[in-house]
Motif scaffolding. Sequence first.
Motif, PDB file in Angstrom:
ATOM      1  N   UNK A 344       0.839  -1.205   0.000  1.00 35.62           N
ATOM      2  CA  UNK A 344       0.000   0.000   0.000  1.00 35.62           C
ATOM      3  C   UNK A 344       0.867   1.246   0.000  1.00 35.62           C
ATOM      4  N   UNK A 345       0.321   2.314  -0.625  1.00 40.96           N
ATOM      5  CA  UNK A 345       0.960   3.632  -0.613  1.00 40.96           C
ATOM      6  C   UNK A 345      -0.058   4.672  -0.152  1.00 40.96           C
ATOM      7  N   UNK A 346       0.399   5.592   0.665  1.00 39.68           N
ATOM      8  CA  UNK A 346      -0.460   6.665   1.165  1.00 39.68           C
ATOM      9  C   UNK A 346       0.280   7.990   1.069  1.00 39.68           C
ATOM     10  N   UNK A 347      -0.511   9.058   1.126  1.00 43.94           N
ATOM     11  CA  UNK A 347       0.065  10.395   1.005  1.00 43.94           C
ATOM     12  C   UNK A 347      -0.707  11.347   1.917  1.00 43.94           C
ATOM     13  N   UNK A 348       0.011  12.233   2.572  1.00 33.84           N
ATOM     14  CA  UNK A 348      -0.617  13.211   3.464  1.00 33.84           C
ATOM     15  C   UNK A 348      -0.999  14.458   2.674  1.00 33.84           C
ATOM     16  N   UNK A 349      -1.618  15.386   3.347  1.00 31.52           N
ATOM     17  CA  UNK A 349      -1.920  16.668   2.729  1.00 31.52           C
ATOM     18  C   UNK A 349      -0.648  17.484   2.536  1.00 31.52           C
ATOM     19  N   UNK A 350      -0.696  18.415   1.629  1.00 32.02           N
ATOM     20  CA  UNK A 350       0.453  19.268   1.334  1.00 32.02           C
ATOM     21  C   UNK A 350       0.322  20.592   2.088  1.00 32.02           C
ATOM     22  N   UNK A 351       1.370  20.968   2.799  1.00 31.98           N
ATOM     23  CA  UNK A 351       1.394  22.217   3.556  1.00 31.98           C
ATOM     24  C   UNK A 351       2.221  23.237   2.761  1.00 31.98           C
ATOM     25  N   UNK A 352       1.651  24.392   2.514  1.00 33.10           N
ATOM     26  CA  UNK A 352       2.286  25.389   1.661  1.00 33.10           C
ATOM     27  C   UNK A 352       3.256  26.277   2.438  1.00 33.10           C
ATOM     28  N   UNK A 353       4.396  26.529   1.808  1.00 31.12           N
ATOM     29  CA  UNK A 353       5.364  27.552   2.196  1.00 31.12           C
ATOM     30  C   UNK A 353       5.745  27.489   3.686  1.00 31.12           C
ATOM     31  N   UNK A 354       6.331  26.387   4.094  1.00 30.00           N
ATOM     32  CA  UNK A 354       6.806  26.262   5.468  1.00 30.00           C
ATOM     33  C   UNK A 354       7.903  25.214   5.538  1.00 30.00           C
ATOM     34  N   UNK A 355       8.810  25.393   6.461  1.00 26.81           N
ATOM     35  CA  UNK A 355       9.853  24.403   6.747  1.00 26.81           C
ATOM     36  C   UNK A 355       9.535  23.624   8.013  1.00 26.81           C
ATOM     37  N   UNK A 356       8.447  23.998   8.692  1.00 26.57           N
ATOM     38  CA  UNK A 356       8.048  23.322   9.933  1.00 26.57           C
ATOM     39  C   UNK A 356       6.571  22.935   9.845  1.00 26.57           C
ATOM     40  N   UNK A 357       6.220  21.990   8.968  1.00 25.87           N
ATOM     41  CA  UNK A 357       4.796  21.657   8.785  1.00 25.87           C
ATOM     42  C   UNK A 357       4.248  20.823   9.935  1.00 25.87           C
ATOM     43  N   UNK A 358       2.978  21.031  10.223  1.00 27.89           N
ATOM     44  CA  UNK A 358       2.266  20.254  11.231  1.00 27.89           C
ATOM     45  C   UNK A 358       1.168  19.462  10.511  1.00 27.89           C
ATOM     46  N   UNK A 359       1.276  18.128  10.511  1.00 25.42           N
ATOM     47  CA  UNK A 359       0.342  17.269   9.792  1.00 25.42           C
ATOM     48  C   UNK A 359      -0.705  16.662  10.719  1.00 25.42           C
ATOM     49  N   UNK A 360      -0.257  15.898  11.725  1.00 25.26           N
ATOM     50  CA  UNK A 360      -1.139  15.192  12.668  1.00 25.26           C
ATOM     51  C   UNK A 360      -2.149  14.321  11.910  1.00 25.26           C
ATOM     52  N   UNK A 361      -1.633  13.486  11.022  1.00 24.11           N
ATOM     53  CA  UNK A 361      -2.476  12.580  10.234  1.00 24.11           C
ATOM     54  C   UNK A 361      -2.175  11.135  10.624  1.00 24.11           C
ATOM     55  N   UNK A 362      -3.236  10.322  10.678  1.00 22.69           N
ATOM     56  CA  UNK A 362      -3.138   8.924  11.102  1.00 22.69           C
ATOM     57  C   UNK A 362      -3.385   8.018   9.902  1.00 22.69           C
TER      58      UNK A 362
END
Length: 434
Positions: A344-362
């Motif tokens: 399986x392959x999965x992908x998170x959301x894309x965070x724009x213009x940052x070097x310190x992204x916060x995802x919090x995805x399960x």
Amino acid sequence: MPTALENILNNLDDIANNPQGQNTDDQTDNSPANNEQAQGANLFTTIASSVMSNQSSSNLAQSGLSSNSLSTDSTINVNCTINGTTIINNSTLCALEDDDDGNFFKKMWQAPWNYLIIGVILLIVLLCFLMSAYKGYQYRKGMKKQSMYQEIASKTKREKLGNVDLILDYDYTQAKLGIEILQVRDLKFGRKQVEEKDLEVYCRVYLLPDINKYQQTLTKSKTFSPIFNEHFYLRCVIDQLDYRQVLVRVYRHFKFVRDAPIGDAVLTLSKTDLQLGFSSIPILSHNPNLDDPLGEMSVTLRYNANTQKLGVTIIECKGLKPGFGTSTDPYVKLTLRIGNKIVRKDKSQEIKRTRNPYFNEVFSYKIPPNKMGLVDLLIQVKDRDFFGSSHEIGSVRFGMEPDSEKADRQWEKMIENLRKPQTEWHFLMPSNKQ
């Protein structure tokens, strides 16, 4: 109304006032031909002025003209004759108006404006192509450098060159981490033959991931086990200790050339297990990956044997290395393999213009307990490029082939403590296996 019609009116006024193009000081010629030309000019001027102001036919009649006009939906029909000769009609006015409306666009596509527009378009396309080519060149250069560093580190990571003895303490009131470098013991140089009398050694202390700030000991000479007994303080908040590492890098001093690193001693910190007091850290061969950090990622792992579910939580990333410019558009890609098969392959959301992204995805994967030993989980942090493509910043690998000791330890803790989440910070590493 169009500018061209106004220019015609100005010219006709000049003709009416001065029929033969004479100066005002000259004597006026009152011949019938001149009077008729002036009358015609006055008639044309009056009619065109009436058209510009959308006047009714009564205004034209007051001027003593033989004309017919009709205003319907802001369109005036005019037919004026002098001595049986048509001076102006509706088709003449429409031709004047249409010619002036398209005049701007016709001029724009005449030389040299058409060449200028085409040149600007081609220049923009060329600049976009050059930017894309430069970014691709920088990416390939960086990946080649990272792969070279990884190859060097993989060949020499098991070679032990000695030990660093230190004492670790923490000042909670001033939020400072204290490190006392006691000595370096049994220093080796691999295959190199180094005489003790020619040896000069010192240490630099870093608090990773900040590789640009360090504190340095004094230089000790003519010994393979130099004693320092020097104390250093590094400012660090207690909540940030979970993703920090103490790096003690041993250098050899040369008189006429640049100093060279001998090896690195790395101590991973944790606020729950700070390991205060005495520690003896092995010195391994110099790892160039530490000189150019790619960033860090916080990952939580949890496995439930009853539901056969592996839960992976991507919390956040810090200090991501930009591929081009000063910022990134990061997202996370997960690839799960069981054996040699991609499941399986999965992908998170894309965070724009940052070097310190916060995802919090399960992300949840169903894996039987008897196949947990065959799991290979690759978590890649990627940066979206300007033209829609993407390149890898770094990755963390768990399971059969972990890319670091910390990743291996977190995976083992998850297996030993089922249903209990295990959270760790990891330094991103370049991955060869996609």
